[in-house]
Scaffold this active site. Sequence first.
Site, mmCIF file in Angstrom:
data_model
loop_
_atom_site.group_PDB
_atom_site.id
_atom_site.type_symbol
_atom_site.label_atom_id
_atom_site.label_comp_id
_atom_site.label_asym_id
_atom_site.label_seq_id
_atom_site.Cartn_x
_atom_site.Cartn_y
_atom_site.Cartn_z
ATOM 1 N N ASP A 189 -31.255 64.094 -16.097
ATOM 2 C CA ASP A 189 -32.246 63.610 -14.489
ATOM 3 C C ASP A 189 -33.001 64.980 -15.427
ATOM 4 O O ASP A 189 -33.599 65.533 -14.004
ATOM 5 C CB ASP A 189 -31.388 63.429 -13.047
ATOM 6 C CG ASP A 189 -32.615 63.346 -12.720
ATOM 7 O OD1 ASP A 189 -33.399 62.348 -13.028
ATOM 8 O OD2 ASP A 189 -32.339 63.617 -11.120
ATOM 9 N N GLY A 208 -35.250 74.273 0.962
ATOM 10 C CA GLY A 208 -36.019 72.881 0.161
ATOM 11 C C GLY A 208 -34.572 71.425 0.611
ATOM 12 O O GLY A 208 -33.435 72.964 0.960
ATOM 13 N N GLY A 213 -28.516 67.187 1.037
ATOM 14 C CA GLY A 213 -28.339 67.933 1.963
ATOM 15 C C GLY A 213 -29.225 69.962 1.967
ATOM 16 O O GLY A 213 -30.627 68.936 2.046
ATOM 17 N N LYS A 214 -28.572 70.861 1.728
ATOM 18 C CA LYS A 214 -30.096 71.534 2.349
ATOM 19 C C LYS A 214 -29.876 72.803 1.020
ATOM 20 O O LYS A 214 -28.747 73.155 0.662
ATOM 21 C CB LYS A 214 -30.462 72.140 3.218
ATOM 22 C CG LYS A 214 -30.689 71.275 4.169
ATOM 23 C CD LYS A 214 -31.253 71.684 6.019
ATOM 24 C CE LYS A 214 -31.560 70.737 6.543
ATOM 25 N NZ LYS A 214 -32.211 71.213 8.335
ATOM 26 N N VAL A 215 -30.888 73.428 0.587
ATOM 27 C CA VAL A 215 -30.874 75.065 -0.524
ATOM 28 C C VAL A 215 -30.946 75.839 0.316
ATOM 29 O O VAL A 215 -32.209 76.560 0.933
ATOM 30 C CB VAL A 215 -31.592 74.636 -1.469
ATOM 31 C CG1 VAL A 215 -31.404 75.743 -2.076
ATOM 32 C CG2 VAL A 215 -31.034 73.789 -2.354
ATOM 33 N N GLY A 267 -32.488 67.521 0.321
ATOM 34 C CA GLY A 267 -33.045 66.272 -0.421
ATOM 35 C C GLY A 267 -31.433 65.867 0.445
ATOM 36 O O GLY A 267 -30.886 65.732 0.820
ATOM 37 N N LYS A 278 -26.699 76.424 -2.241
ATOM 38 C CA LYS A 278 -26.902 74.782 -2.388
ATOM 39 C C LYS A 278 -26.022 73.939 -0.822
ATOM 40 O O LYS A 278 -24.373 74.567 -1.899
ATOM 41 C CB LYS A 278 -27.024 73.869 -3.362
ATOM 42 C CG LYS A 278 -27.274 72.240 -3.081
ATOM 43 C CD LYS A 278 -27.288 71.684 -4.750
ATOM 44 C CE LYS A 278 -28.035 69.930 -4.760
ATOM 45 N NZ LYS A 278 -28.143 69.998 -5.744
#
Length: 537
Positions: free
Chosen positions: A325, A208, A213-215, A210, A229
């Site tokens: 969160d 995924g 950056g990316k995972v 966001g 991550k």
Amino acid sequence: MNKDLNPQSCQCQYPYEGKLVFRGPSFRQLSDDNKFHDLERSLWTKLGLNPGAVSLRNPFFDVDDYLQIRLGLFPSTGERFNISEIQRFGFQLSNQTYKPPEEFGPYFFIADPYPFEEDKGNSISTGAIAGIASACAVLVLGLVALGVYAVQQKKRAKKAIGLSRPFASWAPSGQDSGGAPQLKGARWFSYDELKKCTSNFTSSNELGSGGYGKVYRGQLPDGQVVAIKRAQQGSMQGGLEFKTEIELLSRVHHKNLVGLLGFCFEQGEQMLVYEYMPNGTLRESLSGKSGIHLDWKRRLRIALGSARGLAYLHELANPPIIHRDVKTTNILLDETLGAKVADFGLSKLVSDTGKGHVSTQVKGTLGYLDPEYYMTQQLTEKSDVYSFGVVMLELITSKQPIEKGKYIVREVRMSLNRNDVESYGMKEMIDPSIRNTPILIGFGKFLDLAMQCVEETAADRPSMSEVVKAIETILQNDGINTNSTSTSSSATDFVGNAKGPLRHPYSNDALPKKDVSDSDHFDYSGGYVLSTKIEPK
């Protein structure tokens, strides 16, 4: 050095050449010509040359993953540069006065010798003497530039850029701001290790993405599967902030929290390595995207596990932590569908025990955001309790917190009818996949508990430990062993910047008509700037 053909004028000239080495570019692909055109344009503009007077050749990544490029600068007029021009180029490139486009990152330059005059026979002419003098001047300039470069490298190391060796910038200094991070149960990974275990960060291993950056999914040499991550260039923190976050995450250990296994801090990279959660997010299961069916008892166990993780953060972590969160995309499911709370990218330490709260800029996700926190900007553990209450309502309805301008808390309050012993007036709102379950064990008590958690005033909400005890009681009353199943960088969907008292975030005219909580990305903690201005002391 031989004459080369100027690519713009078709005139043979003596270019000023050398090797540009970029130590931490934000990209790994060489096929994007636009990036190199931008670099050419930047060089001729900032070095005062004619358009097209720059030649870039043979770009490649070396064994250290540095990007090397052959650079050639061509004179605007005549065959050669004069001494002052060479001195100017040497100073701007070696002293790094010239700044390349941001995606190329920091660099250094190694110049080739430059022939100021051609030899005219064997006699030592005035021109030859001038050439020798010029060469000496260039040599001296190069040594001076090299010294300046070394000093700058030392300063960068002190500022924790750490692009070559991961702990070079964290040498022990005897101060709180210095020294290698004090890790508990987490270790350092080299960039090459993580590059190899993700097959060079291929898209097929991407879990995924966001704003951070990316995972990526990775497999370590011992066979362990991990989630990596990787922060993108714009979301990277300073070395001190990154170190602080690593230390925070590494000392948080609980079976209902996603564990940090290690980190990478070298070659311009900031990466966090977490245990891999094979069954994705709770939101994916509730929405049907994962294909996993959650019956009512499984939902109760997920609620219990998530509550235990948050209670640990609030009361047993040292120092205690407010997650800030809590949402269904930050609750991940392991191989047995046990719940683990993830993503402490917005978390705050609770060390100001005198006040019992932290005054800070409002951050979180709309729909889960505590309205009292939003309006007063006073963050407490009860803000997490409110968000968890919204998660409990999602477990009942499978609806997102805000759908088509309707807020789940208000809709449940309007439907609630305690005279309806069977479904509390919630028949139409209950998730269809569990609606026809013969007996929803403890449904009324679970719904009452959720509504207590989303009370407008924080003082009227239970603590997370009280929530844990209440859910345990619901399960134990049905004869279920509450210990049989294991039950902290997401994108910030909402940031409130207004000063002073604010309107209620869930008033009718404030609700968006578009769903705001749905998210496909796999959230793992880290990669966010923890501002030192708002951290409690």
